[in-house]
Design a protein around this motif. Structure first.
Motif, PDB file in Angstrom:
ATOM      1  N   ARG A 252       0.796  -1.212  -0.124  1.00  0.00           N
ATOM      2  CA  ARG A 252      -0.110  -0.008  -0.035  1.00  0.00           C
ATOM      3  C   ARG A 252       0.861   1.162   0.144  1.00  0.00           C
ATOM      4  O   ARG A 252       0.274   2.164  -0.659  1.00  0.00           O
TER       5      ARG A 252
ATOM      6  N   ARG B 246       1.714   2.948  -3.325  1.00  0.00           N
ATOM      7  CA  ARG B 246       1.027   4.180  -3.858  1.00  0.00           C
ATOM      8  C   ARG B 246       0.922   5.411  -2.900  1.00  0.00           C
ATOM      9  O   ARG B 246       1.383   6.439  -3.607  1.00  0.00           O
ATOM     10  N   HIS B 247       0.851   5.179  -1.687  1.00  0.00           N
ATOM     11  CA  HIS B 247       0.718   6.125  -0.861  1.00  0.00           C
ATOM     12  C   HIS B 247       2.048   6.961  -0.692  1.00  0.00           C
ATOM     13  O   HIS B 247       2.050   8.409  -0.842  1.00  0.00           O
TER      14      HIS B 247
ATOM     15  N   GLU C 274       2.283   8.896  -4.378  1.00  0.00           N
ATOM     16  CA  GLU C 274       1.108   9.846  -4.878  1.00  0.00           C
ATOM     17  C   GLU C 274       0.580  10.752  -3.663  1.00  0.00           C
ATOM     18  O   GLU C 274       0.225  11.744  -3.950  1.00  0.00           O
TER      19      GLU C 274
ATOM     20  N   GLU D  81     -10.964   2.267   7.074  1.00  0.00           N
ATOM     21  CA  GLU D  81     -11.406   2.585   5.720  1.00  0.00           C
ATOM     22  C   GLU D  81     -12.980   2.147   5.437  1.00  0.00           C
ATOM     23  O   GLU D  81     -13.842   2.605   4.666  1.00  0.00           O
TER      24      GLU D  81
ATOM     25  N   ALA E 247      -3.887  -5.206  -0.606  1.00  0.00           N
ATOM     26  CA  ALA E 247      -2.937  -4.224  -0.788  1.00  0.00           C
ATOM     27  C   ALA E 247      -2.486  -4.208  -2.277  1.00  0.00           C
ATOM     28  O   ALA E 247      -1.912  -3.581  -2.907  1.00  0.00           O
TER      29      ALA E 247
ATOM     30  N   ASP F  82      -4.400  -3.692  -5.243  1.00  0.00           N
ATOM     31  CA  ASP F  82      -4.815  -2.574  -5.847  1.00  0.00           C
ATOM     32  C   ASP F  82      -3.947  -1.449  -5.958  1.00  0.00           C
ATOM     33  O   ASP F  82      -3.441  -0.642  -6.793  1.00  0.00           O
ATOM     34  N   ASP F  83      -3.482  -1.161  -4.640  1.00  0.00           N
ATOM     35  CA  ASP F  83      -2.535   0.075  -4.258  1.00  0.00           C
ATOM     36  C   ASP F  83      -1.123  -0.384  -4.782  1.00  0.00           C
ATOM     37  O   ASP F  83      -0.568   0.392  -5.324  1.00  0.00           O
TER      38      ASP F  83
ATOM     39  N   HIS G  82      -1.350   0.164  -8.603  1.00  0.00           N
ATOM     40  CA  HIS G  82      -1.477   1.563  -8.693  1.00  0.00           C
ATOM     41  C   HIS G  82      -0.040   2.153  -8.742  1.00  0.00           C
ATOM     42  O   HIS G  82       0.393   3.220  -9.436  1.00  0.00           O
ATOM     43  N   GLY G  83       0.555   1.797  -7.621  1.00  0.00           N
ATOM     44  CA  GLY G  83       1.842   2.648  -7.422  1.00  0.00           C
ATOM     45  C   GLY G  83       3.028   2.068  -8.560  1.00  0.00           C
ATOM     46  O   GLY G  83       3.652   2.814  -8.826  1.00  0.00           O
TER      47      GLY G  83
END
Length: 510
Positions: free
Chosen positions: A207, A210-211, A214, A415, A426, A428-429, A432-433
């Motif tokens: 996760r 991405r975090h 982004e 969430e 995790a 998807d993140d 994405h990342g």
């Protein structure tokens, strides 16, 4: 080795406990080992003191990559990866990763990641020496172990810190804040950055992929996910639940088959059959006939059901009658007790090659401990305290929380918007990342005999990520002999370090 205490207190109204540092060499490389607290704040109010141990080459540090390392739980400090795999010293373990005699001994670690990256071993809030700051702690007496008297060691304190840090997103924000602050305080924004995490730490890293990029603005050269728990439904087979699930049972089967061969109980393979051959055959069955069995249920003809059940029993070494009663869904916690039941011996779910006596063989539920979790906790606790308090010179009354079970009990999915909303995975993140930064590389790895986070879960998820060819080339998936902490096996640790040296070199090349 020389040591000194440093008081890198935060500016303003709150100072953390005093840290310490020492200098040494590793294979001719001069480095500084520094154990420090960094204060996290919300709107200028101190909310947590995050402890970390860094190993930084003395010359030239700015040109070396830096890797932030986490363990899992949630509730685990970084001691496991620190003293089991990556640090310049490690615990002297038997070659097969079994628990050593007490007291544990620290030895030179030839496989340290210090060969190719600087290291920051991070203890999230509530683990190690990291604590949340309760109300009023900002004015703690600076004469003692600053923050000790009024900083929460465990969940359940009266302050607000627990609510700010013990949850899925809050944890990501805290670790993102820490990494950003650490890069600023150490002048390392020009360094290549990597993050590595084990188990829940692998979920955290997935996760953070991405975090960090982004939201925080920290670009990543590489991410390393070790025995990651990427999706929570994989734990259904571990818990022995999931009558309506499919994937968890598929993922657990190959590791169970490997364990059966290792202990000479497989009826499908002879003892000594190469594990790669066993895993390949078990994967083919698990994703083929067995997957059809799980999805079709009672609609599958009786003769086909019997054939699948018998094949499952032969691969896992279990009694076919037991498999039939379980409708082909034998939970990991049941498997670990059934395979060697005639010897009153149980498997360790974190490393199914490890066994221990069943202290209560007459009871329905297993009430003993997991050797690679419980016994090894004492080993790592003794070793990390010796390293920090004696060799680096940290002076504090705090207890080093290697594994804080109380934290796990209060951890929240922060969430959730609806009562039926489960904890997000995790994957998807992570995807994405990897798309946000088309230079980021990833390394996902497991141990063959891990029944808690089976290697096949990540194999299956990789095949479902719909990665374009260029992104797929930036992802390495490789597994090693051993269990959840496969790096405690000597040969696996060496092979893993060699593979990561290549990975880091590729991720930092231009």
């Amino acid at each position: 080795m020389t040591s000194d205490q440093t008081g890198r207190g935060a500016a303003g109204d709150h100072e953390p406990p005093r840290g310490a540092s020492t200098t040494d060499t590793w294979n001719g490389l001069a480095y500084t080992a520094s154990a420090q607290w960094l204060v996290l704040r919300e709107e200028d109010t101190p909310t947590a003191e995050v402890f970390s141990i860094s190993y930084l080459a003395q010359d030239p540090p700015a040109e070396r990559p830096v890797t932030f390392v986490f363990n899992g739980g949630p509730g685990a400090a970084s001691a496991y990866l620190h003293l089991g795999a990556v640090g310049p010293q490690r615990i002297d373990l038997p070659a097969d990763g079994s628990v050593p005699a007490f007291p544990p001994v620290l030895v030179h670690n030839d496989e340290s990641w210090l060969a190719f990256t600087d290291l920051v071993l991070v203890d999230p809030v509530g683990t190690g020496f990291s604590r949340y700051v309760e109300d009023g702690a900002a004015h703690a007496d600076a004469g003692a172990d600053r923050g000790q008297q009024k900083s929460g060691a465990h969940p359940g304190g009266s302050g607000d810190g627990r609510g700010q840090y013990f949850g899925t997103v809050r944890d990501l924000k805290a670790m993102g804040d820490f990494i950003s602050r650490w890069l600023s305080e150490n002048g390392r924004w020009g360094s290549a950055v990597f993050i590595a995490g084990e188990s829940y730490g692998g979920y955290r890293v997935g996760r953070l992929t991405r975090h960090l990029q982004e939201t925080v603005g920290v670009g990543l050269n590489g991410v390393i996910l070790i025995s990651p728990a990427l999706e929570w439904n994989q734990l259904e087979a571990f818990m022995g639940r999931g009558d309506y699930a499919v994937e968890p049972w598929i993922d657990a089967l190959p590791s169970m088959a490997a364990a059966a061969v290792h202990h000479g109980r497989s009826r499908a393979f002879k003892p000594g059959t190469p594990p790669a051959e066993v895993l390949r055959a078990a994967e083919e069955f698990a994703t083929g006939e067995y997957a059809s069995f799980l999805t079709r249920g009672a609609s599958m003809p009786a003769t086909d059901r019997e054939r699948v059940i018998n094949r499952y029993a032969d691969l896992t070494g279990l009694d076919a009658r037991l498999v039939a009663r379980a409708e082909g869904r034998v939970g990991v916690n049941r498997f670990k007790r059934e395979l060697l039941k005639d010897t009153r011996t149980v498997l360790d779910v974190y490393d199914a090659t490890v066994t221990s006596p069943d202290p209560f063989p007459d009871r329905d539920a297993y009430e003993g401990a997991e050797p690679s979790l419980t016994a090894v906790k004492a080993v790592f606790t003794a070793a990390v305290n010796r390293l920090l308090r004696t060799e680096i010179g940290v002076v504090t009354d705090r207890r080093y929380e290697v594994l804080n079970d109380d934290l796990v009990a209060v951890w929240k999915n922060d969430e959730a918007q609806y009562y039926f909303q489960g904890c997000p995975g995790a994957t998807d993140d992570f995807r994405h990342g990897m798309a946000v930064n088309q230079h980021t590389r990833a390394f996902i790895t497991h141990g063959w005999y891990d029944l808690v986070t089976p290697y096949h879960t990540s194999e299956r998820l990789r095949n479902l990520m719909r990665l374009d060819p260029a992104t797929a080339r930036r992802l390495t998936v490789r597994h090693f002999p051993g269990g959840h902490m496969f790096y405690t096996w000597q040969e696996s640790r060496r092979a893993f370090t060699d593979a990561l040296a290549v990975f880091v070199a590729e991720a930092t090349s231009r």
